[in-house]
Design a protein around this motif. Sequence first.
Motif, PDB file in Angstrom:
ATOM      1  N   TYR A 257     -13.410 101.396 -21.172  1.00 31.40           N
ATOM      2  CA  TYR A 257     -14.011 100.990 -22.434  1.00 31.40           C
ATOM      3  C   TYR A 257     -14.431 102.230 -23.223  1.00 31.40           C
ATOM      4  CZ  TYR A 257     -14.373  96.245 -20.525  1.00 31.40           C
ATOM      5  OH  TYR A 257     -14.099  95.013 -19.996  1.00 31.40           O
ATOM      6  N   GLN A 258     -13.727 102.476 -24.324  1.00 36.43           N
ATOM      7  CA  GLN A 258     -14.153 103.552 -25.218  1.00 36.43           C
ATOM      8  C   GLN A 258     -15.324 103.087 -26.085  1.00 36.43           C
ATOM      9  OE1 GLN A 258     -11.719 104.992 -23.093  1.00 36.43           O
ATOM     10  NE2 GLN A 258     -10.616 103.385 -24.206  1.00 36.43           N
ATOM     11  N   SER A 259     -15.313 101.784 -26.426  1.00 35.56           N
ATOM     12  CA  SER A 259     -16.373 101.178 -27.247  1.00 35.56           C
ATOM     13  C   SER A 259     -16.667 102.032 -28.472  1.00 35.56           C
ATOM     14  CB  SER A 259     -17.645 100.971 -26.413  1.00 35.56           C
ATOM     15  OG  SER A 259     -17.390 100.089 -25.344  1.00 35.56           O
ATOM     16  N   LEU A 260     -15.592 102.452 -29.133  1.00 34.83           N
ATOM     17  CA  LEU A 260     -15.730 103.284 -30.322  1.00 34.83           C
ATOM     18  C   LEU A 260     -16.055 102.380 -31.506  1.00 34.83           C
ATOM     19  CD1 LEU A 260     -12.703 105.630 -29.626  1.00 34.83           C
ATOM     20  CD2 LEU A 260     -15.119 106.155 -29.330  1.00 34.83           C
ATOM     21  N   ALA A 261     -17.250 102.522 -32.018  1.00 32.11           N
ATOM     22  CA  ALA A 261     -17.742 101.628 -33.062  1.00 32.11           C
ATOM     23  C   ALA A 261     -16.765 101.578 -34.229  1.00 32.11           C
ATOM     24  CB  ALA A 261     -19.113 102.093 -33.539  1.00 32.11           C
ATOM     25  N   SER A 262     -16.508 100.376 -34.704  1.00 35.38           N
ATOM     26  CA  SER A 262     -15.605 100.137 -35.836  1.00 35.38           C
ATOM     27  C   SER A 262     -14.180 100.594 -35.539  1.00 35.38           C
ATOM     28  CB  SER A 262     -16.119 100.834 -37.104  1.00 35.38           C
ATOM     29  OG  SER A 262     -17.407 100.376 -37.440  1.00 35.38           O
ATOM     30  N   GLY A 263     -13.842 100.692 -34.256  1.00 31.85           N
ATOM     31  CA  GLY A 263     -12.486 101.072 -33.890  1.00 31.85           C
ATOM     32  C   GLY A 263     -11.620  99.854 -33.642  1.00 31.85           C
ATOM     33  N   GLU A 264     -10.314 100.055 -33.689  1.00 29.68           N
ATOM     34  CA  GLU A 264      -9.374  98.975 -33.392  1.00 29.68           C
ATOM     35  C   GLU A 264      -8.149  99.557 -32.704  1.00 29.68           C
ATOM     36  OE1 GLU A 264      -7.018  95.216 -35.458  1.00 29.68           O
ATOM     37  OE2 GLU A 264      -7.818  96.815 -36.724  1.00 29.68           O
ATOM     38  N   LEU A 265      -7.800  98.995 -31.546  1.00 27.34           N
ATOM     39  CA  LEU A 265      -6.588  99.393 -30.842  1.00 27.34           C
ATOM     40  C   LEU A 265      -5.419  98.576 -31.380  1.00 27.34           C
ATOM     41  CD1 LEU A 265      -6.160 100.150 -27.107  1.00 27.34           C
ATOM     42  CD2 LEU A 265      -4.554  98.599 -28.214  1.00 27.34           C
TER      43      LEU A 265
ATOM     44  N   MET B 109      -7.245 103.033 -34.861  1.00 24.16           N
ATOM     45  CA  MET B 109      -8.018 103.625 -35.948  1.00 24.16           C
ATOM     46  C   MET B 109      -9.505 103.477 -35.680  1.00 24.16           C
ATOM     47  SD  MET B 109      -9.517 100.798 -37.508  1.00 24.16           S
ATOM     48  CE  MET B 109      -9.811 101.199 -39.218  1.00 24.16           C
ATOM     49  N   ILE B 110     -10.288 104.307 -36.357  1.00 23.54           N
ATOM     50  CA  ILE B 110     -11.747 104.197 -36.340  1.00 23.54           C
ATOM     51  C   ILE B 110     -12.232 104.226 -37.783  1.00 23.54           C
ATOM     52  CG2 ILE B 110     -13.915 105.300 -35.686  1.00 23.54           C
ATOM     53  CD1 ILE B 110     -12.577 106.329 -33.198  1.00 23.54           C
ATOM     54  N   GLN B 111     -13.013 103.231 -38.150  1.00 24.20           N
ATOM     55  CA  GLN B 111     -13.567 103.159 -39.498  1.00 24.20           C
ATOM     56  C   GLN B 111     -14.601 104.266 -39.682  1.00 24.20           C
ATOM     57  OE1 GLN B 111     -12.658 100.327 -41.434  1.00 24.20           O
ATOM     58  NE2 GLN B 111     -13.753 100.964 -43.274  1.00 24.20           N
ATOM     59  N   MET B 112     -14.439 105.049 -40.765  1.00 21.23           N
ATOM     60  CA  MET B 112     -15.338 106.179 -41.020  1.00 21.23           C
ATOM     61  C   MET B 112     -16.332 105.882 -42.140  1.00 21.23           C
ATOM     62  SD  MET B 112     -14.289 108.366 -38.835  1.00 21.23           S
ATOM     63  CE  MET B 112     -15.036 109.896 -39.401  1.00 21.23           C
ATOM     64  N   GLY B 113     -16.027 104.920 -42.953  1.00 24.00           N
ATOM     65  CA  GLY B 113     -16.873 104.570 -44.083  1.00 24.00           C
ATOM     66  C   GLY B 113     -16.311 103.337 -44.748  1.00 24.00           C
TER      67      GLY B 113
ATOM     68  N   SER C 171     -10.820 105.565 -42.949  1.00 28.34           N
ATOM     69  CA  SER C 171     -10.636 105.423 -41.504  1.00 28.34           C
ATOM     70  C   SER C 171      -9.770 106.567 -41.020  1.00 28.34           C
ATOM     71  CB  SER C 171      -9.985 104.079 -41.154  1.00 28.34           C
ATOM     72  OG  SER C 171      -8.665 104.010 -41.664  1.00 28.34           O
ATOM     73  N   ARG C 172      -9.917 106.902 -39.744  1.00 29.33           N
ATOM     74  CA  ARG C 172      -9.124 107.985 -39.173  1.00 29.33           C
ATOM     75  C   ARG C 172      -8.228 107.450 -38.063  1.00 29.33           C
ATOM     76  NH1 ARG C 172     -14.099 110.057 -35.965  1.00 29.33           N
ATOM     77  NH2 ARG C 172     -13.556 109.532 -33.792  1.00 29.33           N
ATOM     78  N   ILE C 173      -7.209 108.219 -37.751  1.00 25.79           N
ATOM     79  CA  ILE C 173      -6.268 107.893 -36.676  1.00 25.79           C
ATOM     80  C   ILE C 173      -6.849 108.362 -35.351  1.00 25.79           C
ATOM     81  CG2 ILE C 173      -4.034 108.575 -35.717  1.00 25.79           C
ATOM     82  CD1 ILE C 173      -3.048 108.644 -38.671  1.00 25.79           C
ATOM     83  N   GLU C 174      -6.701 107.517 -34.330  1.00 22.42           N
ATOM     84  CA  GLU C 174      -7.175 107.871 -32.998  1.00 22.42           C
ATOM     85  C   GLU C 174      -6.037 107.666 -32.001  1.00 22.42           C
ATOM     86  OE1 GLU C 174     -10.592 109.447 -31.002  1.00 22.42           O
ATOM     87  OE2 GLU C 174     -10.200 109.020 -33.121  1.00 22.42           O
ATOM     88  N   ILE C 175      -5.759 108.710 -31.211  1.00 23.61           N
ATOM     89  CA  ILE C 175      -4.723 108.659 -30.173  1.00 23.61           C
ATOM     90  C   ILE C 175      -5.373 109.064 -28.857  1.00 23.61           C
ATOM     91  CG2 ILE C 175      -2.480 109.529 -29.410  1.00 23.61           C
ATOM     92  CD1 ILE C 175      -1.913 110.224 -32.371  1.00 23.61           C
ATOM     93  N   LEU C 176      -5.255 108.208 -27.854  1.00 23.71           N
ATOM     94  CA  LEU C 176      -5.843 108.458 -26.538  1.00 23.71           C
ATOM     95  C   LEU C 176      -4.741 108.559 -25.499  1.00 23.71           C
ATOM     96  CD1 LEU C 176      -8.515 105.584 -26.528  1.00 23.71           C
ATOM     97  CD2 LEU C 176      -8.784 107.865 -27.504  1.00 23.71           C
TER      98      LEU C 176
ATOM     99  N   PRO D 185      -8.599 111.027 -47.493  1.00 22.69           N
ATOM    100  CA  PRO D 185      -9.940 110.448 -47.647  1.00 22.69           C
ATOM    101  C   PRO D 185      -9.945 108.926 -47.661  1.00 22.69           C
ATOM    102  CG  PRO D 185      -9.143 111.262 -49.752  1.00 22.69           C
ATOM    103  CD  PRO D 185      -8.130 111.679 -48.736  1.00 22.69           C
ATOM    104  N   GLY D 186      -8.770 108.296 -47.496  1.00 24.45           N
ATOM    105  CA  GLY D 186      -8.694 106.845 -47.520  1.00 24.45           C
ATOM    106  C   GLY D 186      -8.453 106.266 -46.136  1.00 24.45           C
ATOM    107  N   PHE D 187      -7.812 105.093 -46.099  1.00 26.00           N
ATOM    108  CA  PHE D 187      -7.569 104.397 -44.839  1.00 26.00           C
ATOM    109  C   PHE D 187      -6.286 104.929 -44.186  1.00 26.00           C
ATOM    110  CE2 PHE D 187     -10.085 101.190 -47.172  1.00 26.00           C
ATOM    111  CZ  PHE D 187     -11.106 101.017 -46.242  1.00 26.00           C
ATOM    112  N   ASP D 188      -6.429 105.445 -42.974  1.00 27.70           N
ATOM    113  CA  ASP D 188      -5.296 105.954 -42.196  1.00 27.70           C
ATOM    114  C   ASP D 188      -5.264 105.226 -40.853  1.00 27.70           C
ATOM    115  OD1 ASP D 188      -4.798 107.964 -44.194  1.00 27.70           O
ATOM    116  OD2 ASP D 188      -6.470 109.106 -43.333  1.00 27.70           O
TER     117      ASP D 188
END
Length: 668
Positions: free
Chosen positions: A76-84, A100-104, A108-113, A137-140
């Motif tokens: 569980y990464q439990s990254l707030a406002s994240g979505e796999l 992705m993880i919502q930044m504002g 949003s930013r890209i997340e790769i694990l 600066p937008g949704f990625d």
Amino acid sequence: MKKRSLIFYLFLSSLINTAAAQSDGLYDPNFAYVFDASLSNAKGLALQSNGKIVWGGGQLNVDGLYSDGSLNFTSYQSLASGELLSIATQADDKIVAVGMIQMGLEDSRIEILRLNPYGSYDNTFNSNGRLSLDPTPGFDYARSVAIQDDNKIVVACEFSAGENNSETVIIRLNSDGSMDATFAANGMFRIDVSSMWEMPNDICIQDDGKIVVAGQCTNPSVGRSGYIIRLNENGSLDSTLSGTGVFHTQFGAGCDVYDLAIQADGKYLLAGAYAVGYTHHYGLFRINPDGTTDLSFGTGGKFTYFLGTYDYGRAVEVQDDGKILFAGYHSSGYPNSSGVIFRLLNNGTLDPTFSDDGILITDLGYIYALKLQSDGKILVAGGDQGYGYGRVERFYGHKPDVTLNFDGTDDYVSIADNDATINAMTIEAWVYWTPDANTDIQFICSKSMEQMELHTAGGSGSNGIRFIPASGVYLDAYNVLPMNRWTHIAAVYDPSQALAKMYINGLETPLTNNGTNPLTTPVSNTTSDFTLGKRTGVGFNFKGSIDEVRIWNTAKTQAEIEADFTNTLNDYGQPELVAFYTFDQGMPGDTNTTDTLLYDTRLLFNGTLDNFALNSNTSNWIESYAMVIPQALPPDSISLTSFRARWNHPETGIVENYVLEVSHVSDF
């Protein structure tokens, strides 16, 4: 100087673990109930080796399952406002998850694990197992991931391109998480395929190494449409697709594409939906490798279906036999929704052998991901009704192959005498013997005392088989029946020729007559019942499974036995076949209390199941792994020090464990 030629002969013996399955589209009761609220609306599903499963959803959370659905690990990464949004596995079972993880409010930013096979962060990837990218600066978003054979990681991304606009970006990473400078522009290919939103929802690697991305985009002139991009291995557009490397679907406005599958012939299947007024219909589209619509598929190149109101196709896979699995969900409005699986023939019509009409409505609320196991079983991941909490379910994907498990205590099958006269005989059976000790005397079959009897051990010793075709004729084969392995036995007797033979997996094994009567002793043909799993009227119950029993009124030759013992037999036009039991009844491991008959294929000598529990994985109908063995082929690359073994894979099932014996003579 003369050279000595070495010829190696191979024999592949019976398998321990193979795979068969039950009725097409039935729920697999042997798979655990899998539910995890932390993996809401699970969109990631992938397979590891040995049948293990990984799935993910929610805030970039991942679970690992064993092949039976029981929990292997949680990560569980439990990254707030994240979505796999996607998961893939490497050949070494490491797990790559993207999202992705919502930044504002508008970022949003890209997340790769990358995780180790048991869910911990892999510190050889970007030093901490995580790579975050915030290119605009937008949704990625990182929407899909695929792994190349060299373990390079290819990710289909959506980058913001201003208000109400985005572009498709494909990045390729080295195994350590660094950008692959040999791909496109420093590891990144960018393209704007429309003037508004683009969602590259899936990415696949072709056998030739080319990279294919499919998704949906919005254009003011036509609305939503699907698209495909194909790149060469170096990241340049492949112009052999539609002349430009980009193909737009021609199925009208409101077309969504969520998943991509590549057939063996190179054709592309695009899973999605399309709008009709205020409703959505299932849509599966097939495209030729050159980017033209395949008009031989469905109607005008597409399969469509409407269950009502909102229908969305989200996943597609192709079976080894060319049949197509297409899954998604149907909703008539929150919270009423159902996960749906279609199976189509290769021409785009519903397959009536799957769930009766080609359509299976599951008890999931949503299906977002679909995978085929190597044994043909169907895995789906998604969410339950209402809140969309994460769910995984498994269904059978192939035709029945079941057998009976005998508990070794009191289970047996009784078959009433029907005046069949046996003179010469051949008794065939597949057996899976699981005794408490290899010296246990247990009967496979018996007609009466010392007539048509096969049993283990006793006078034949440990792992032996005794064949008693007639009174006082005790034919012993020593050390031929392994425990915990499917083995085919064929016992042959013809008193008119003083002939007695036994074949194990098609090969003759020596027999010794330790009885008091000669091989010319006739069969007595009593009126006693024929029994499977114990000695008639006495006991000595068999522990294990018995399958594919064939009783012949003739002495079959070795060539005849070898030709048929791994094949489903057509019993018509074979007058010497007295009785044939395929054991293809019941549902493995389920409640089968109404399936209490064992059918002879011609319904002449049906048997009755006695004392079976019929409600668990023992003393019940279970999956059968009989009749699945590879075929040895002549070796090649032969030298004085080595050779390459070769064999044909069986037509059904998977080969996981087998015994390879090697000799320089052909009659070993």
